[in-house]
Scaffold this motif. Structure first.
Motif, PDB file in Angstrom:
ATOM      1  N   VAL A 157       2.933   3.318  -3.396  1.00  0.00           N
ATOM      2  CA  VAL A 157       3.184   2.267  -2.402  1.00  0.00           C
ATOM      3  C   VAL A 157       3.574   2.945  -1.094  1.00  0.00           C
ATOM      4  CG1 VAL A 157       4.580   0.280  -1.770  1.00  0.00           C
ATOM      5  CG2 VAL A 157       3.910   0.612  -4.160  1.00  0.00           C
ATOM      6  N   LEU A 158       2.798   2.713  -0.041  1.00  0.00           N
ATOM      7  CA  LEU A 158       3.063   3.307   1.269  1.00  0.00           C
ATOM      8  C   LEU A 158       3.914   2.404   2.146  1.00  0.00           C
ATOM      9  CD1 LEU A 158      -0.468   4.792   2.084  1.00  0.00           C
ATOM     10  CD2 LEU A 158       1.468   5.901   0.943  1.00  0.00           C
ATOM     11  N   LEU A 159       3.634   1.105   2.112  1.00  0.00           N
ATOM     12  CA  LEU A 159       4.405   0.127   2.875  1.00  0.00           C
ATOM     13  C   LEU A 159       4.620  -1.100   2.004  1.00  0.00           C
ATOM     14  CD1 LEU A 159       2.705   0.138   6.426  1.00  0.00           C
ATOM     15  CD2 LEU A 159       4.920   1.147   5.815  1.00  0.00           C
ATOM     16  N   SER A 160       5.787  -1.696   2.119  1.00  0.00           N
ATOM     17  CA  SER A 160       6.084  -2.939   1.404  1.00  0.00           C
ATOM     18  C   SER A 160       6.675  -3.945   2.385  1.00  0.00           C
ATOM     19  CB  SER A 160       7.051  -2.682   0.247  1.00  0.00           C
ATOM     20  OG  SER A 160       8.267  -2.126   0.731  1.00  0.00           O
ATOM     21  N   GLN A 161       6.965  -5.127   1.886  1.00  0.00           N
ATOM     22  CA  GLN A 161       7.526  -6.216   2.695  1.00  0.00           C
ATOM     23  C   GLN A 161       6.626  -6.556   3.894  1.00  0.00           C
ATOM     24  OE1 GLN A 161      11.567  -4.721   3.443  1.00  0.00           O
ATOM     25  NE2 GLN A 161      12.314  -6.008   1.782  1.00  0.00           N
ATOM     26  N   LEU A 162       5.319  -6.512   3.659  1.00  0.00           N
ATOM     27  CA  LEU A 162       4.360  -6.915   4.680  1.00  0.00           C
ATOM     28  C   LEU A 162       4.090  -8.414   4.556  1.00  0.00           C
ATOM     29  CD1 LEU A 162       1.828  -3.949   4.384  1.00  0.00           C
ATOM     30  CD2 LEU A 162       3.748  -4.186   5.983  1.00  0.00           C
ATOM     31  N   ALA A 163       3.709  -9.028   5.666  1.00  0.00           N
ATOM     32  CA  ALA A 163       3.493 -10.475   5.699  1.00  0.00           C
ATOM     33  C   ALA A 163       2.003 -10.792   5.724  1.00  0.00           C
ATOM     34  CB  ALA A 163       4.194 -11.091   6.909  1.00  0.00           C
ATOM     35  N   GLY A 164       1.399 -10.848   4.544  1.00  0.00           N
ATOM     36  CA  GLY A 164      -0.014 -11.197   4.446  1.00  0.00           C
ATOM     37  C   GLY A 164      -0.938 -10.083   4.867  1.00  0.00           C
ATOM     38  N   ALA A 165      -0.873  -8.942   4.195  1.00  0.00           N
ATOM     39  CA  ALA A 165      -1.708  -7.782   4.540  1.00  0.00           C
ATOM     40  C   ALA A 165      -3.113  -7.993   3.993  1.00  0.00           C
ATOM     41  CB  ALA A 165      -1.099  -6.500   3.965  1.00  0.00           C
TER      42      ALA A 165
END
Length: 280
Positions: free
Chosen positions: A124-132
C-alpha cells in the motif's frame, strides 16, 4: 475474459452492463496494456488484479486479496516498463453497486497499491484517498498521477528522485476527475464531471501537461447528459465513454491557438458504436 463462468454463460453475459451479473460475467473497470510483454492487465472488483496473456484467453488472477481481505472496488491500473504494476481500490467500504453512496458519504478509504511481479507482493503506497478512480504514469515512470473523484483533485506520487515515496496535490477541479490517459505527445486527458445547480453534471474533457499546466478544456454536455468516465486522444481524435452510454463517441479535434489560451473546437462526426458494453 475475466471469469471461467463467463465462457460457459456467454449468452447470459453478452450485451449486458448489469452490475447484478458482474460476479458471473466480470467487470473489467481498469485496463492497461504492457506493450513489451504483450499482456493486458485488468482490475475486476469481483476477481482482483488479473492479467491476460499475449494470445488472449482466460485471465489469470494475480492478487485476489490484500492480507486475506478481498478488494472492494478495484478500478484503475497502470503497468510500468521497469516491472511494477500500480493499481487502485476506490473504496474499502463500498463496491461498484454502491458507488453513489461512496460519493454521498464522502468516503475516504481508497488506496493506491503496488504489485511486484517478481515477489508477487502487494504494497500500500497511499491510503485514506477519496475515490481513487484514475491512474497514469509519466513517460519515464518517475511519478504517478492519481485522480480522487470525491476530493475533486489529482495527486502526484513520486516514484523516483529526492521526493520518492511522497505525494502532493497536482491539480484541483470544480468537479470529480475520473480516468486519466496519456496521449502520444506525453500530455494527459482526464474526464471531469462538474456538478450543476439542477443536480445534473456538465461533463468535460481537460487536457494538461506533465507539469500541471491546463492545455485545453472541452464541454461535452451536448452529447453527454450525465457522468462520463474516460476521454482518450489518439491520432487527432477524441474518444469519450461512460457507464450510462451504450456507445463510444468519436470526435475530430482542431486546435485554435492565440496568445492567451488554447481552445479546442470539436467537430462531431457521426457517433459510432465502438463497443456497446461500456461497464463503467
Amino acid at each position: 475474459m475475466t471469469r471461467q463462468n463467463r465462457i460457459k454463460d456467454s449468452a447470459f453475459c453478452d450485451g449486458t452492463t448489469s452490475l447484478d451479473k458482474s460476479p458471473t460475467c466480470g467487470l473489467p473497470l481498469g485496463l492497461d496494456f504492457d506493450y513489451f510483454a504483450g499482456q493486458l492487465y485488468c482490475c475486476d472488483p469481483f476477481v482482483g488484479l488479473t492479467r491476460v496473456g499475449a494470445f488472449g484467453g482466460l485471465a489469470t488472477t494475480l492478487v485476489p486479496t490484500k492480507d486475506g481481505v478481498p478488494y472492494r472496488f478495484l478500478i484503475a491500473v497502470t503497468k510500468t516498463s521497469d516491472g511494477p504494476v500500480y493499481f487502485t481500490d476506490a473504496s474499502a467500504v463500498y463496491g461498484p453497486k454502491d458507488a453513489d453512496k461512496s460519493i454521498q458519504t464522502g468516503d475516504s478509504t481508497a488506496r493506491l497499491l503496488k504489485y511486484d511481479p517478481r515477489t508477487k507482493n502487494v504494497t500500500v503506497l497511499l491510503s485514506q484517498l477519496a475515490g481513487a478512480v484514475g491512474l497514469a504514469t509519466d513517460s519515464d515512470a518517475s511519478f504517478l498521477l492519481v485522480s480522487e473523484f470525491i476530493a475533486k483533485r489529482i495527486l502526484r506520487y513520486w516514484l523516483k528522485g529526492e521526493k520518492a515515496g511522497t505525494s502532493e496535490v497536482f491539480l484541483t477541479f470544480p468537479g470529480g476527475p475520473n480516468k486519466i490517459k496519456r496521449n502520444q505527445e506525453g500530455n494527459y486527458w482526464v474526464a471531469v464531471n462538474v456538478p450543476k445547480n439542477d443536480s445534473t453534471v456538465a461533463p468535460q474533457g481537460v487536457k494538461f501537461s506533465p507539469s500541471g499546466e491546463i492545455l485545453a478544456m472541452v464541454d461535452l454536455s451536448k452529447e453527454y447528459n450525465s457522468r462520463i468516465t474516460i476521454v482518450i486522444e489518439y491520432n487527432n481524435k477524441l474518444y469519450v465513454g461512460g457507464r450510462n452510454f451504450p456507445f463510444v463517441g468519436q470526435y475530430d479535434i482542431k486546435y485554435v491557438r492565440n496568445l492567451t489560451s488554447t481552445k479546442i473546437n470539436l467537430y462531431q462526426i457521426p457517433i459510432i458504436v465502438v463497443e456497446a458494453r461500456m461497464p463503467f
